[in-house]
Design an enzyme around this catalytic site. Structure first.
Site, PDB file in Angstrom:
ATOM      1  N   LYS A 170       0.850  -1.184   0.000  1.00  0.00           N
ATOM      2  CA  LYS A 170       0.000   0.000   0.000  1.00  0.00           C
ATOM      3  C   LYS A 170       0.888   1.237   0.000  1.00  0.00           C
ATOM      4  CE  LYS A 170      -3.734  -2.207   2.638  1.00  0.00           C
ATOM      5  NZ  LYS A 170      -4.511  -2.188   3.895  1.00  0.00           N
TER       6      LYS A 170
ATOM      7  N   ASP B  63       4.446   0.065  14.704  1.00  0.00           N
ATOM      8  CA  ASP B  63       3.145  -0.149  15.354  1.00  0.00           C
ATOM      9  C   ASP B  63       3.288  -0.290  16.861  1.00  0.00           C
ATOM     10  OD1 ASP B  63       1.949  -0.148  12.900  1.00  0.00           O
ATOM     11  OD2 ASP B  63       0.921  -2.053  13.156  1.00  0.00           O
TER      12      ASP B  63
ATOM     13  N   GLY C 240     -12.726   1.114  11.618  1.00  0.00           N
ATOM     14  CA  GLY C 240     -13.951   0.814  10.870  1.00  0.00           C
ATOM     15  C   GLY C 240     -15.204   0.700  11.693  1.00  0.00           C
TER      16      GLY C 240
ATOM     17  N   GLY D 299     -11.837  -2.348  14.803  1.00  0.00           N
ATOM     18  CA  GLY D 299     -12.011  -2.753  13.414  1.00  0.00           C
ATOM     19  C   GLY D 299     -12.017  -4.264  13.371  1.00  0.00           C
TER      20      GLY D 299
END
Length: 398
Positions: free
Chosen positions: A14, A148, A331, A210
């Site tokens: 990505k 992360d 999400g 999410g």
């Protein structure tokens, strides 16, 4: 100043190009099925217009080369030259114990990331391949690794040490690391800015909900606890992951049910969570729809999900000595008013009153608590790529 963000998976890549003058996305895309049949690049510009290139892409270096050529393409590109890119920010899943902040990449950093690959075997090797490919194709660009795990580097020992033989920590670094750190950092700073408060004066609980889900306790701008652990499997139930379970279930599955260790891992990571409970889907929209049609297992999956979130929120409130604001992101957190309402109901005794009308918001920055609520609640859309870009700019000092 333009920053290119790269996020490499095992067979995907990505990317996003961000103009830091206004912190706006210029273009984004994904290269899918690298090294496999039917590989392709899908790119979207700021108008959400798609460009699709279908061709054989044998490895990540070729994928990045195609990305760079697409960015400067006269018809579908957005820059005239690669020289317009100031630096590259790489999302790296695991920084181990050494890196509690982002860092400019050099050979020493890459060597340590390779050592960390045993802690993140599905992610770090792909991240390193992406870094190497970018270095080869853009040798004069500074590269920054944003981890992360880094935001959780401030956890105290009492939060990250497991109650197992201490030698397992000393010899094998088995401990809580936490994940989704870039998201938790972004939304905590964003909500402080929105409230007009100094983050150092706030106690914040951030709920990244999410398909993967984690909750963090942030006191004075530092993370003091988080729900994910040694791996992203720990914590609350997720789309397909179990979250915390009794560890004795694992030998029981092997000894009594005939599972192999690989099958146990597959079950806990890919066949559990709300998918495993509901039997419907790992997509919360599908589960909410099934529950509305009186599917008892779908409703049970939601009930367990909400219950476990509330339990973690309660634990963090106690360990921080209170909370000023609870944030929902990702999400489900951004787009499910039902989940937010269930997680925050009956909290008036703490001083939090949800505004049901405000809570109808989906995907937008908004306060969802009542004006006179002592504890505030917000929806804050996450933007991990922008956070990576900001950290990159800060490190290169331009």
């Amino acid at each position: 100043m333009k920053i290119l963000i790269i996020n490499c998976g095992s067979s995907s890549l990505k990317y996003k190009l961000i103009d830091m003058a206004n912190e706006k996305d210029i273009i984004e895309g994904i290269v899918e099925r690298i090294g496999l049949d039917q590989s392709r690049l899908v790119q979207k510009n700021e108008l959400r217009e798609k460009y699709i290139l279908e061709k054989e892409i044998k490895d990540h270096k070729e994928a990045i080369d195609i990305v760079l050529n697409t960015l400067v393409d006269p018809k579908v590109g957005v820059i005239e030259s690669i020289d317009e890119i100031t630096a590259v920010g790489h999302r790296v899943v695991h920084g181990g114990e050494r890196y509690s902040s982002s860092i400019i990449i050099n050979e020493e950093v890459i060597k340590y990331l390779e050592e960390c690959s045993k802690l993140a075997p599905l992610h770090n090797p792909a991240n390193i391949i992406g870094i190497r490919a970018c270095q080869s194709l853009m040798p004069n660009k500074e590269m920054v690794a944003v981890f992360d795990t880094a935001f959780h580097g401030t956890l105290p020992e009492k939060a990250y040490i497991y109650a197992i033989d201490y030698a397992l920590y000393k010899d094998h670094k088995i401990r809580k690391y936490g994940f989704h750190g870039t998201s938790h950092k972004y939304v905590s700073h964003k909500v402080a800015e929105t409230m007009g408060k100094d983050i150092k004066d706030l106690k914040i609980i951030t709920c990244h909900l999410g398909n993967g889900a984690s909750i963090s306790a942030i006191k004075g701008g530092e993370c003091i606890d988080t729900t994910m652990g040694f791996t992203p499997l720990a914590g609350i139930p997720m789309g397909t992951r179990s979250g915390n379970i009794d560890p004795s279930i694992i030998p029981f599955l092997v000894e009594e049910c005939g599972y192999t260790i690989e099958e146990v891992s597959e079950s806990l990571n890919k066949k559990s969570g709300v998918l495993g409970i509901s039997g419907v889907s790992s997509d919360f929209r599908d589960i909410e729809d099934a529950a509305s049609k009186v599917d008892k297992r779908a409703q049970l999956a939601l009930d367990i999900f909400h219950y476990r979130i509330r339990a973690e929120i309660g634990s963090f409130i106690v360990n921080m000595g209170g909370v000023d604001v609870i944030v929902f992101t990702a999400g489900v957190g951004e787009n499910s008013p039902e989940t937010r309402e269930e997680c925050l109901k009956d909290l008036e005794f703490l001083g939090l009153t949800l505004d049901k009308e405000k809570n109808k918001v989906r995907g937008k920055l908004a306060e969802i608590s009542q004006a006179d609520s002592k504890i505030k609640a917000y929806v804050v859309p996450t933007n991990e790529e922008l956070m990576i870009a900001k950290e990159t700019v800060e490190l290169i000092g331009k």
